[in-house]
Design an enzyme around this catalytic site. Structure first.
Site, PDB file in Angstrom:
ATOM      1  CG  HIS B  39     -97.235  71.550  90.847  1.00 10.03           C
ATOM      2  ND1 HIS B  39     -96.533  72.729  90.494  1.00 10.03           N
ATOM      3  CD2 HIS B  39     -98.580  72.774  90.890  1.00 10.03           C
ATOM      4  CE1 HIS B  39     -97.023  74.093  90.597  1.00 10.03           C
ATOM      5  NE2 HIS B  39     -98.258  74.051  90.457  1.00 10.03           N
ATOM      6  CG  ASP B  94     -92.996  72.090  89.161  1.00  4.99           C
ATOM      7  OD1 ASP B  94     -93.369  72.885  90.119  1.00  4.99           O
ATOM      8  OD2 ASP B  94     -93.596  71.065  88.343  1.00  4.99           O
ATOM      9  CB  SER B 191     -98.722  76.448  89.086  1.00  5.15           C
ATOM     10  OG  SER B 191     -98.357  76.748  90.501  1.00  5.15           O
TER      11      SER B 191
END
Lengths: 446, 241
Positions: B39, B94, B191
């Site tokens: 992402h 992801d 992330s």
């Protein structure tokens, strides 16, 4: 006389044979065979009236103007003079057979009947070469002046070397202007040797043998060529040339030394003047195959395969190098080397050298390096390096079965390549080491 | 990183600093691969075209210093096929791999992390470290920080989500860490970084998860891509190259 046509064989019989022959009869049969043959005659049947000295009935044989006998009676009987198994031979190609009968064949008042004769003749080769010449012959045959060669039905003449058969087919005249010898060995002499040689000669004896051979000349005794005390060979001369180059002029009675011509082509010129009675010369020539120098290595790393004690024309040798060395011809690398002995006694290639194999600079190892375990910077045969990775960040990847000691070790091989015992030519790999921080986090307060 | 502390040079040498659609993290695998979250490359609820530049930095704990060391150009981006950019509440798959154009030279400040090979790395209560350049104390971090978190029970996380009436997908390819009672958590900007566990048996650090999603930051569970489920895919992507 009756003439029988020329044949190689035939028969002659008494008249009316095998019936009794008539009285008061005489006939001469001329037996002729082709020129070059003789007549051979034998009696198979013979039955004539016997008488003392064959006075009454008889057969008379003659040839070459000679009487070969007068015969009567019967074969196997002592009365008269029967011919028996005798073979009658002429020297020429004719034979005469005369048959004579008187007026009666009566014995003690009884009329006797005699059957006559049956004779066979054949042509036999005349060996003209074995016959002696006879000056009183009717048809004198000139014999060969030098050499006679008989064959069935004829003969021919030839001459000694240096002489030429003339058009008459019998006489020989000196001719030695272009004598050629090609055999590996032989004898050459002046004409008539050891009798005096003829005058006014212009002889040229050429010896030509295969290339790669060298000629040796050895003069024999006696050696006699007209000479002069003060002047060198003014009358008669024997000149020797090798490959067109004069290697000696000889005369006198001193036998020349043995000559090594170092050539496959020798010419002997022999000139004589208008007089002299020297006996001439004779030599024996032989050939020897050309030899090349013994090959010698230029360094201790060169190997000459199957070294022979001697090398001659068309022989060859192969040169190789010891393990770890490279054949070099000048600056050029060779995969192999062969040299052939030439017809002039030289090798067609010069001896090569052997240079130590060089593996070159080792390939660099990404994320690693290498060090020399042998002399630093030397990359020749049997040099050794050790690859290592930049630890602890990288670790060397090798085959599972490779030993710790051999890991990363490369040696310059005889093939000129860096090689590892397990990995071969492939250089190792340095792989990242994961999960090993140099400074891992460590917390103190709790 | 909420409730953590500043990392020292060499503490987390695999840490990557990315700037794609904003700040993110990543982890070095081998010497030319960056593991990150899909992402960060294909954000959800993203209207503008996905043509942002991919800037990757390695080798320092200071943002300023790491950028001075220079970016590492990317040769290829590989997104897991299960990732759905258009599904806002589904962070399945992801995970992404970035292949560097050039191999990096490893050193004390730049080393790869290992991948897991068994389920024990996800045992309930196992402590792991999450590092990142993300938000800390409501500020964007200028240095790398880290926090130590426990792996949480799946059931607890499910209950917690249910309690918040969330319809987010919590699949078997994810795990959760942290605790609603704890301040410590990862946050935006982290992330793509990894959840790292120290394996006492081999004395190696193993990346067991990728910082993926959460409901806010702090006093809650964080959700991480479960790397054990993607090891085969990672190996396949690397071997193809």
């Amino acid at each position: 006389s009756i003439f029988i046509p020329q044949k190689l064989f035939g028969e002659v019989t008494s008249p009316l044979y095998p019936k009794p022959y008539p009285n008061n009869f005489e006939r001469t049969t001329v037996i002729t065979v082709p020129q070059g043959y003789r007549v051979k005659l034998v009696f198979w049947q013979f039955n004539l009236e016997p008488s003392e000295g064959c006075f009454y009935d008889y057969v008379k044989i003659s040839a070459d103007k000679k009487n070969l006998g007068r015969f009567c009676g019967q074969l196997g009987s002592p009365l008269g003079n029967p011919p028996g198994k005798k073979e009658f031979m002429s020297r020429g190609n004719k034979m005469l057979l005369t048959f004579h009968t008187d007026f009666s064949n009566e014995e003690n008042g009884t009329i006797m009947f005699y059957r006559g004769f049956l004779a066979y003749y054949q042509a036999v080769d005349l060996d003209e070469c074995a016959s002696q010449p006879n000056s009183v012959e009717e048809d004198p045959q000139p014999w060969c002046q030098h050499l006679c060669h008989n064959y069935i039905g004829g003969y021919f003449c030839s001459c000694h070397p240096g002489y030429k058969l003339q058009t008459d087919g019998h006489s020989c005249q000196a001719e030695c202007s272009s004598e050629l010898y090609t055999e590996p060995s032989g004898y050459i002499s002046s004409l008539e040797y050891p009798k005096p040689y003829p005058p006014d000669l212009r002889c040229n004896y050429s010896i030509r043998v295969e290339r790669g051979l060298t000629l040796h000349l050895k003069f024999l005794e006696p050696f006699e060529i007209d000479d002069h005390q003060q002047v060198h060979c003014p009358y008669d001369q024997l000149q020797v040339y090798a490959n067109g180059k004069n290697i000696g002029e000889f005369c006198g009675t001193q036998r020349p030394p043995d000559l090594d011509s170092s050539s496959n082509a020798v010419d002997l010129l022999f000139f004589t003047d208008e007089s002299g009675d020297s006996r001439g010369w004779k030599l024996h020539y032989t050939t020897e195959i050309i030899k090349c120098p013994q090959p010698k290595a230029l360094d201790e790393f060169t190997i000459i395969q199957d070294l022979q004690p001697q090398y001659q024309f068309r022989d060859y040798f192969i040169a190789t190098c010891k393990q770890g060395y490279q054949l070099m011809e000048g600056n050029k690398m060779l995969l192999s080397f062969t040299a052939v002995c030439q017809d002039d006694g030289t090798w067609h290639r010069a001896m090569p050298r052997c240079k130590i194999k060089d593996c070159g600079q080792p390939r660099s190892l990404p994320n690693g390096d290498f060090k020399y375990t042998t002399t630093k910077g030397v990359n020749t045969y049997q040099a050794s390096i050790q690859y290592y990775c930049h630890e602890p960040y990288y670790k060397m990847l090798t085959r599972a079965e490779s030993s710790e000691s051999a890991r990363g070790k490369y040696t310059c091989t005889a093939q000129g390549i860096w090689k590892n015992g397990q990995e071969g030519e492939k250089i190792p790999r340095c792989l990242p080491v994961c999960g090993k921080p140099v400074n891992p986090v460590e917390q103190t307060q709790r | 990183i909420i409730g953590g502390q500043r990392a020292q040079l060499g503490n987390f040498p695999w840490q990557a600093f990315t700037n794609i659609h904003g700040r993110g993290g990543g982890a070095l695998l081998g010497d030319r691969w960056i593991l990150t979250a899909a992402h960060t490359l294909y954000p959800k609820e993203h209207d503008s075209p996905n043509n942002a530049t991919v800037d990757v930095f390695l080798g320092h704990t200071s943002v300023e210093e790491i950028m001075k060391l220079g970016n590492h150009p990317i040769r290829r981006v590989s997104i897991h096929p299960d990732y759905r950019q258009d599904e806002s509440n589904n962070f399945e798959g992801d995970i992404a791999l970035l292949e560097l154009e050039n191999s990096v030279a490893l050193g004390p400040n730049l080393l790869p992390i290992c991948l897991p090979d068994n389920e024990t790395f996800y045992d309930n209560g196992l402590m792991g470290y999450v590092s990142g350049f993300g938000i800390t104390a409501e500020r964007i971090a200028s240095n790398l920080r880290f926090v130590r978190l426990p792996v949480a029970r799946r059931e607890a996380c499910e209950n917690w989500l249910r309690g918040l009436k969330r319809k987010d997908v919590f699949s078997q390819s994810m795990f959760c860490a942290g605790d609603p009672s704890l301040k410590q958590d990862s946050c935006q900007g982290d992330s793509g970084g990894v959840f790292a566990v120290r394996d006492p048996n081999s004395d190696r650090w193993v990346a067991t998860g990728i910082v993926s999603w959460g409901i806010g930051c702090s006093r809650g569970y964080g959700f991480y891509t479960k790397l054990l489920n993607y090891v085969d895919w990672i190996k396949k992507e690397m071997e193809e190259e």
